[in-house]
Design an enzyme around this catalytic site. Structure first.
Site, PDB file in Angstrom:
ATOM      1  N   CYS A 154      -3.175   8.584   3.471  1.00 41.67           N
ATOM      2  CA  CYS A 154      -2.679   7.991   1.956  1.00 41.67           C
ATOM      3  C   CYS A 154      -4.015   8.529   1.315  1.00 41.67           C
ATOM      4  O   CYS A 154      -4.145   8.612   0.104  1.00 41.67           O
ATOM      5  CB  CYS A 154      -2.360   6.797   1.998  1.00 41.67           C
ATOM      6  SG  CYS A 154      -0.847   6.268   3.065  1.00 41.67           S
ATOM      7  N   GLU A 192       0.743  -1.168  -0.100  1.00 40.36           N
ATOM      8  CA  GLU A 192       0.064   0.054  -0.074  1.00 40.36           C
ATOM      9  C   GLU A 192       0.849   1.251  -0.235  1.00 40.36           C
ATOM     10  O   GLU A 192       1.670   1.444   1.027  1.00 40.36           O
ATOM     11  CB  GLU A 192      -0.951   0.003   1.280  1.00 40.36           C
ATOM     12  CG  GLU A 192      -1.922   0.997   0.979  1.00 40.36           C
ATOM     13  CD  GLU A 192      -1.984   2.156   1.906  1.00 40.36           C
ATOM     14  OE1 GLU A 192      -1.591   3.123   1.142  1.00 40.36           O
ATOM     15  OE2 GLU A 192      -2.513   2.276   2.928  1.00 40.36           O
TER      16      GLU A 192
END
Length: 456
Positions: free
Chosen positions: A267, A233
């Protein structure tokens, strides 16, 4: 534990004061920790789902009971507002509860009936799995990796970010207090330099990484040479598309949540604000007034609008990106000034191609805005990126919202809501934002052997 020359220092970004210093574990101690984990796997994998679920339930309860204490620790160590921290810990409790309740059902054997005959698909733990975690969510990030793997029967090693060693220690202590046996979860106080040998160790069967694209690429390359499963990720520059028929009151509310939550250090934060021309002026006027009214302060004080970034270095980097973008021709409508680790929430418009605001991830409370003529242009711009983590679209026409969301090249898309995480729903990215999924049914199946058993 043997002391080394590389300390892990906990610093309060509000005032720069050192809170606590840790010493990196030696290679010898690291090898012993991996050995304990490998040994613990033998017994942990053979415990029943119900036994493991009891421990996860206790952990869920402890996240709720210790919410105030742990939120305060995050505020001190990385500048997170108390309300943001308490929201993070509530999500941790939900994740552990979800996997305690649903893990056995998700991993139940599946009977297969095909034209070739009958078979069974079983899901078996791999062994020792290694999670490399970032600083921005020091409890949620390891929670989503750990809960899924513990219920599946794996054991977990975690290297947390070097600037949140107290949070890393508190997470490990909570699991120990919940009844996780020695070796089943291990916090590794090491720097990035000490982490490489773990990937090469044959006792470690899989690696999950959350962080920058550059660092993730190196981890994936090393894991690939060792033929080990990875989940990556790697962040992104998520589009926030506002169409001309959006409910502006709701959209501004979601913009504030998506851009200012955790001071923009997410994020999945709204990174690229893409406005269609008919509503651009109203949106920018309201967003500018919103940012002008915000006041900085101590993240421990409930009335604080925004606190410092995680470190002064992070604030300096963001200031530099804004400065270079303005020099290249971008217009700074509001904010953007730095004071220590604080950055004023800001809005950049008229962003030229090739400037930092156009091609880099600005990890903080700076909104980068583009104005486009219509929906088609908005989707084209949203997808004109090497990244593809999340995205959102705002419209009062739900079918239109679904259509646009389906066209976005990302792993998670939202309609009329800022990008968020949910225990039961998978998240992850495509393109340079990574691969694999965490949370939900997909997340628990990343690090298990999906074994086919064929009957004759």
């Amino acid at each position: 534990m043997t002391k080394s020359k590389r300390p892990l220092i906990s610093v309060n970004p509000l005032n720069g004061k050192t809170l606590k210093t840790y010493h990196e574990m030696s290679q010898e101690d690291l090898d012993k920790a991996i050995g304990r984990a490998d040994k613990a796997f033998v017994s942990w994998r053979n415990r029943s789902f119900s036994d493991r679920a009891v421990i996860l339930k206790r952990a869920s309860n402890l996240f709720e009971e210790r919410s105030e204490e742990l939120a305060r620790l995050m505020a001190l160590e990385m500048g997170k507002k108390l309300s943001d921290g308490q929201g993070e810990l509530a999500l941790c409790a939900e994740i552990f509860d979800y996997y305690a309740e649903e893990g056995e059902k998700i991993l139940a054997p599946q009977q297969l009936s095909t034209r070739e005959g009958e078979g069974t698909l079983v899901f078996q733990p791999l062994g020792v799995v290694y999670g490399i975690q970032p600083w921005n969510f020091p409890f949620y990030q390891p929670a989503r990796f750990t809960a899924a793997n513990l219920i599946a029967g794996n054991v977990v090693l975690t290297k947390h970010a070097s600037n949140v060693p107290q949070c890393a220690e508190a997470f490990a202590q909570l699991l120990f207090d919940a009844g996780v046996p020695e070796g089943v979860y291990t916090n590794l106080p090491i720097t990035s330099g000490g982490a490489a040998s773990i990937i090469d160790d044959d006792r470690v069967k899989g690696i999950s990484f959350t962080g920058s694209n550059a660092a993730g690429a190196m981890v994936a390359e090393q894991a690939g040479r060792n033929v080990k499963k990875t989940v990556m990720e790697l962040g992104g520059v998520d589009p926030f598309i506002v169409l001309e028929d959006a409910d502006m009151d709701l959209t501004i509310q979601r913009f504030a949540e998506g851009k200012l939550g955790n001071c923009g250090q997410i994020c999945l934060a709204a990174k690229r604000i893409i406005l269609t021309e008919p509503i651009a002026e109203e949106f920018l006027d309201r967003a500018t007034k919103l940012f002008q009214a915000l006041k900085p302060g101590d993240p421990l004080v409930e009335s604080t609008d925004y606190g410092p970034l995680c470190t002064e270095k992070a604030a300096e980097q963001l200031e530099d990106q804004v400065s270079k973008s303005v020099k290249a021709g971008a217009q700074l409508l509001v904010g953007g000034k730095r004071n220590g680790a604080f950055i004023e929430p800001g809005i950049l418009t008229e962003i030229p191609a090739g400037s930092p605001a156009a091609v880099e991830e600005l990890f903080g409370p700076i909104a980068c805005v583009w104005v486009v003529p219509d929906e088609e242009a908005a989707v084209k711009l949203a997808n004109d990126s090497p990244f593809g983590l999340g995205g959102s679209v705002y419209t009062q026409d739900h079918e239109r919202g679904r259509r646009v969301a389906e066209q976005l090249e990302c792993g998670t898309a939202f309609v009329n809501h800022a990008a968020s995480s949910y225990a039961s729903m998978p998240m992850g990215g495509v393109k340079k934002s990574g691969y694999g999924r965490e949370l939900g049914e997909l997340g628990i199946k990343e690090f298990v052997n999906q074994k086919m058993i064929r009957y004759f």
